[in-house]
Design a protein around this motif. Structure first.
Motif: not given
Length: 299
Positions: A140, A143, A153-155, A172, A191-192, A195-196, A199
């Motif tokens: 976190e 990020e 934006p990063s994960r 992204r 990107w969604m 994200d999913h 996660a």
């Protein structure tokens, strides 16, 4: 579980969108890095995450030099340093206070800073970014670092076991991702999905599954392209010659007084905890031989 992807960092892209990522898994390098270290499990886990993270950070940049990820806080781990060179040679260390039964990320890190430093041979490429320690994990914090320092934006997902460490970073990118103009709605949807997918990804899957199979499962509809990647190795810059130079710099009188009191002079590298022992004969040779050229620092 070790696979053919162990000790490698690999880049991947979603070919229809300006989204890129990197995946790293280290086994042998992680074991070699800890060969002379003896950290409590919680500190070892945090160090492993930091080593995986610094490789991911280095993989996103083009530079010639060393990238350092430093966690400096007021928690039980008051200093943690992980380094990766441009050719993916890693090392790391941590200083910590005695740990109790429960030692989560917040108690380990406390309040403080995450510092990312690039020391490049080309001074124009050198860089330092500083962000506060935020969130409940190192992932976190990273990020937040990418959003604050690079507006990307990063994960991030990081995982550690005594035998293997792994990490995955997806970003992204700004602007156009290729020859075709970017469709904002399609990019937002892609990107969604990222994200999913991130996660839903578990640390166990990150550690054990084949990289390409996992990426196809996560992003298959977006035509993931996975590149060959680079080998990652453990390498500390300490050496017996560097330690000898440090002892010479202290002077014969001081080093001989240590020999007289302790019977030998032992210097331990702060990074890898490897001990270098010099007995009385070794010390006399140090001050009778011509001093070799080189750094007077073991690090």
């Amino acid at each position: 579980m070790e696979s053919s992807d162990s000790d490698r960092v690999r880049r991947f892209v979603l070919e229809r969108h300006p989204i890129r990522g990197h995946d790293v898994r280290l086994a042998r390098a992680w074991l070699e890095l800890r060969e002379h270290q003896d950290y409590p499990p919680a500190v070892q886990q945090l160090l492993g995450e930091a080593v995986a993270a610094v490789v991911l950070l280095a993989a996103t940049l083009k530079f010639d030099g060393t990238l350092t990820l430093q966690l400096q806080g007021k928690g039980l781990v008051n200093l943690l340093v992980a380094q990766c060179t441009h050719d993916f040679k890693v090392r790391g260390m941590a200083r910590h206070s005695p740990l109790g039964d429960a030692a989560g990320f917040r108690s380990l890190a406390g309040d403080g800073q995450i510092i990312v430093t690039v020391e490049a041979t080309d001074r124009g490429s050198s860089y330092q970014g500083v962000v506060p320690i935020e969130g409940n994990s190192l992932a976190e914090c990273l990020e937040a670092y990418f959003v604050r320092s690079e507006q990307l934006p990063s994960r991030v997902l990081l995982a550690t076991t005594p035998g293997v460490i792994a990490g995955m970073l997806v970003q992204r990118l700004p602007g156009e991702g290729g020859k075709q103009p970017v469709d904002p709605a399609a990019l937002a949807s892609a990107w969604m999905k990222v994200d999913h997918a991130m996660a839903a990804l578990t640390g166990k899957e990150l550690l054990e599954t084949d990289v390409e199979a996992r990426l196809v499962k996560m992003f298959g509809d977006d035509e993931v392209r996975v590149f060959g990647g680079h080998d990652v190795k453990f390498e500390c810059r300490c050496s017996r010659e560097r330690v000898a130079n440090v002892l010479r710099s202290l002077g014969a009188e001081e080093v001989r007084s240590v020999i007289a009191e302790q019977g030998a002079c032992t210097v331990t590298c702060e990074f890898c905890q490897r001990p270098y022992k010099f007995d009385a004969i070794d010390v006399e040779q140090l001050f009778t031989e011509a001093a070799p050229r080189g750094s007077d620092s073991i690090n």
